[in-house]
Design a protein around this motif. Structure first.
Motif, PDB file in Angstrom:
ATOM      1  N   LYS A  74      -6.312   0.194  -7.171  1.00 51.23           N
ATOM      2  CA  LYS A  74      -5.960  -1.187  -7.501  1.00 51.23           C
ATOM      3  C   LYS A  74      -4.469  -1.375  -7.691  1.00 51.23           C
ATOM      4  N   GLU A  75      -3.821  -0.440  -8.369  1.00 54.71           N
ATOM      5  CA  GLU A  75      -2.392  -0.585  -8.628  1.00 54.71           C
ATOM      6  C   GLU A  75      -1.753   0.767  -8.881  1.00 54.71           C
ATOM      7  N   LYS A  76      -0.460   0.833  -8.534  1.00 58.47           N
ATOM      8  CA  LYS A  76       0.292   2.078  -8.732  1.00 58.47           C
ATOM      9  C   LYS A  76       1.755   1.742  -8.982  1.00 58.47           C
ATOM     10  N   THR A  77       2.457   2.670  -9.638  1.00 54.97           N
ATOM     11  CA  THR A  77       3.904   2.537  -9.759  1.00 54.97           C
ATOM     12  C   THR A  77       4.532   3.045  -8.460  1.00 54.97           C
ATOM     13  N   LYS A  88       2.983  -5.969 -14.675  1.00 56.62           N
ATOM     14  CA  LYS A  88       3.082  -4.986 -15.743  1.00 56.62           C
ATOM     15  C   LYS A  88       1.767  -4.230 -15.890  1.00 56.62           C
ATOM     16  N   ASP A  89       1.884  -2.966 -16.190  1.00 54.12           N
ATOM     17  CA  ASP A  89       0.703  -2.153 -16.443  1.00 54.12           C
ATOM     18  C   ASP A  89      -0.003  -2.674 -17.690  1.00 54.12           C
ATOM     19  N   LYS A  90      -1.293  -2.941 -17.584  1.00 53.88           N
ATOM     20  CA  LYS A  90      -2.035  -3.497 -18.715  1.00 53.88           C
ATOM     21  C   LYS A  90      -2.124  -2.531 -19.887  1.00 53.88           C
ATOM     22  N   THR A  91      -2.072  -1.218 -19.591  1.00 54.36           N
ATOM     23  CA  THR A  91      -2.170  -0.223 -20.662  1.00 54.36           C
ATOM     24  C   THR A  91      -0.808   0.196 -21.203  1.00 54.36           C
ATOM     25  N   ASP A  92       0.238  -0.096 -20.451  1.00 55.82           N
ATOM     26  CA  ASP A  92       1.594   0.254 -20.861  1.00 55.82           C
ATOM     27  C   ASP A  92       2.551  -0.798 -20.302  1.00 55.82           C
ATOM     28  N   ARG A 117       5.715  -0.273 -17.983  1.00 56.39           N
ATOM     29  CA  ARG A 117       5.662   0.186 -16.588  1.00 56.39           C
ATOM     30  C   ARG A 117       5.400  -0.982 -15.642  1.00 56.39           C
ATOM     31  N   ASN A 118       6.178  -1.009 -14.555  1.00 55.04           N
ATOM     32  CA  ASN A 118       5.938  -1.963 -13.484  1.00 55.04           C
ATOM     33  C   ASN A 118       4.992  -1.334 -12.466  1.00 55.04           C
ATOM     34  N   VAL A 119       3.999  -2.095 -12.059  1.00 59.20           N
ATOM     35  CA  VAL A 119       3.040  -1.591 -11.080  1.00 59.20           C
ATOM     36  C   VAL A 119       2.975  -2.538  -9.883  1.00 59.20           C
ATOM     37  N   VAL A 120       2.491  -1.987  -8.772  1.00 57.49           N
ATOM     38  CA  VAL A 120       2.363  -2.751  -7.535  1.00 57.49           C
ATOM     39  C   VAL A 120       0.906  -2.730  -7.104  1.00 57.49           C
TER      40      VAL A 120
END
Length: 317
Positions: free
Chosen positions: A53-56, A88-92, A95-98
């Motif tokens: 779903k998402e990754k940095t 933004k990462d929902k758990t952190d 962190r920016n995620v894509v």
């Protein structure tokens, strides 16, 4: 292909680039065939995001084996196209995620038929070929991870250079090179001491006449390395390995290793059972060489050198 037949395997990089260019050119046309607006270079990033779903960007770079700047640039291009989105990462929250956008998700569904057909085409080529390219690439990648092509070439160069190295016995004509090579390295790291002058100014009287030996390494006839065996009479050691020096011009030619091996062989031929040496841990290449030759650290012996902070011995079996 005549060029590659003439050059052989040394042009592997150029040949692989040509193959890559051919496949990439076809890939661009294949996307058009399926009415998919995609650049071939985006595919690894796109596929990785389609699976998760998402990754940095850092995670993407690690997953697909690309550099961080390369992935960052691809993400920027895909953002402009509207295929991905940042958040933004929902758990952190730091962190920016894509992740794929709605348009990207639609493309991931649309591309499924294309991937089926491309895979079938690749399987067809594999069936028609005698060599399994995919497996071979995997093997090459694994082997190059263990030892890079650069490192392998360096080793081959050392092997070839070693054939041009000749180890000869000391003669009076080598006194100046024996002195200058040692003065050069001692002065670079330390200060010349009284014992240095005794050995270097009069190697005949201080080393040779007392039962010692000096060997000289010549590369294509030019003396570039020296090493001495100093006779010891302390009841424990037969000789001291001393005054080993190699010209900077000989760097990477394996001169030090060959010279040290030759001096040890000389000691063996004279019936020696233990060799002693003194050095300084700041000289890391030298210390590594001594360990490679089998020398082990010892302590407690008086030394005439203020620069000595490590003493080593080699037990000859």
């Amino acid at each position: 292909m005549n060029f590659f037949e003439q050059t052989g395997k040394v042009a592997i990089g150029s040949r692989l680039r040509m193959l890559t260019d051919k496949v990439t050119e076809d890939a661009a046309q294949i996307y058009k065939l399926y009415n998919i607006d995609m650049q071939p270079k985006w595919f690894p990033v796109f596929y990785a995001l389609a699976q998760d779903k998402e990754k940095t960007i850092t995670e993407l770079a690690k997953d697909i084996g690309h550099s961080h700047p390369s992935v960052s640039k691809i993400i920027s291009e895909m953002l402009k196209k509207g295929y991905v989105k940042e958040g933004k990462d929902k758990t952190d929250g730091r962190r920016n995620v894509v992740s794929l956008s709605l348009a990207g998700i639609e493309i991931s569904k649309k591309i499924e038929d294309q991937l089926i057909d491309v895979n079938a085409a690749i399987e067809e080529i594999s069936a028609q070929s005698q060599n399994k390219l995919w497996e071979a690439i995997g093997e090459w990648e694994f082997l190059l991870e263990q030892k890079t092509l650069l490192r392998r070439v360096v080793e081959k160069k050392k092997e070839r250079d070693s054939l041009k190295i000749e180890i000869v016995d000391y003669q009076p004509k080598y006194q100046e090179i024996f002195r200058s090579l040692n003065v050069e390295w001692i002065s670079q790291y330390f200060t010349m001491e009284e014992t240095d002058y005794k050995a270097l100014d009069n190697p005949q009287g201080y080393i040779l006449d007392k039962g010692g030996f000096i060997l000289v390494a010549r590369y294509e006839g030019e003396p570039l390395g020296v090493c001495a065996l100093v006779k010891m009479n302390d009841g424990e050691y037969d000789f001291e390995l001393a005054k080993m020096a190699v010209s900077p011009k000989a760097q990477g030619k394996n001169v030090g290793f060959l010279l040290a091996n030759a001096i040890i062989d000389k000691a063996k031929s004279l019936g020696a059972s233990k060799i002693y040496l003194e050095s300084n841990t700041i000289l890391k290449p030298a210390i590594n060489l001594y360990h490679k030759l089998g020398f082990q650290k010892v302590a407690g012996k008086p030394t005439p050198y203020t620069r000595c902070n490590i003493q080593m011995e080699l037990v000859i079996r």
